[in-house]
Design an enzyme around this catalytic site. Sequence first.
Site, mmCIF file in Angstrom:
data_model
loop_
_atom_site.group_PDB
_atom_site.id
_atom_site.type_symbol
_atom_site.label_atom_id
_atom_site.label_comp_id
_atom_site.label_asym_id
_atom_site.label_seq_id
_atom_site.Cartn_x
_atom_site.Cartn_y
_atom_site.Cartn_z
ATOM 1 N N GLY A 38 0.700 -1.149 0.216
ATOM 2 C CA GLY A 38 -0.334 0.007 0.181
ATOM 3 C C GLY A 38 0.790 0.900 -0.075
ATOM 4 O O GLY A 38 0.405 2.913 -0.883
ATOM 5 N N CYS A 39 1.773 0.556 0.373
ATOM 6 C CA CYS A 39 2.670 2.662 0.806
ATOM 7 C C CYS A 39 3.168 2.776 -0.433
ATOM 8 O O CYS A 39 3.821 3.694 -1.297
ATOM 9 C CB CYS A 39 3.552 2.526 2.005
ATOM 10 S SG CYS A 39 3.247 2.217 3.425
ATOM 11 N N THR A 40 4.184 1.577 -1.293
ATOM 12 C CA THR A 40 4.049 1.697 -2.320
ATOM 13 C C THR A 40 3.428 2.439 -3.535
ATOM 14 O O THR A 40 3.921 3.137 -4.152
ATOM 15 C CB THR A 40 4.915 -0.017 -2.854
ATOM 16 O OG1 THR A 40 5.664 -0.453 -1.722
ATOM 17 C CG2 THR A 40 5.342 0.109 -4.360
ATOM 18 N N ALA A 43 2.445 5.760 -3.015
ATOM 19 C CA ALA A 43 4.031 6.581 -3.125
ATOM 20 C C ALA A 43 3.922 6.628 -4.698
ATOM 21 O O ALA A 43 4.686 7.824 -5.151
ATOM 22 C CB ALA A 43 5.939 6.413 -2.712
#
Length: 148
Positions: A38-40, A43
């Site tokens: 999710g963070c990738t 970003a």
Amino acid sequence: MDILPDVTATGADGAPLRLMDLPRPLVVYFYPKDDTPGCTREAQDFSALHEDFAAAGVCVIGISRDTVAKHGKFRDKHALTVMLASDLDGTVTEAFGVWGEKQLYGRTYMGVERATFLFDGDARLARAWRKVKVAGHATAVLEAAKGL
């Protein structure tokens, strides 16, 4: 929180990065951990819209409690263009109220809430997104920023 907190994170070069010194309008987004799915995606989505944010005169910064070195690997691995900063001591996440209890698979732990804050040219909070779902989020933030 009605105004941008006067707090300092650590920039990509390891130097102190005072949020009040960044250009405004300003988007500050918090994410739990570098190089997780999710963070990738988040970003990458903000990076894909980097030129659009810049054209609208909006600065974007992503903050997590990961180290500067980990941010560098994350940025390089995924060719990210979004500015990343570290909050190792938790000062920034505490000031924004995004550090708290989370649950995953029945386990309770402390972590960073995925949240985004948009500040106008006077450093006033224009919009906050809490418990963010990644899909379409960066685009929604861009549209709100353009409306300032």
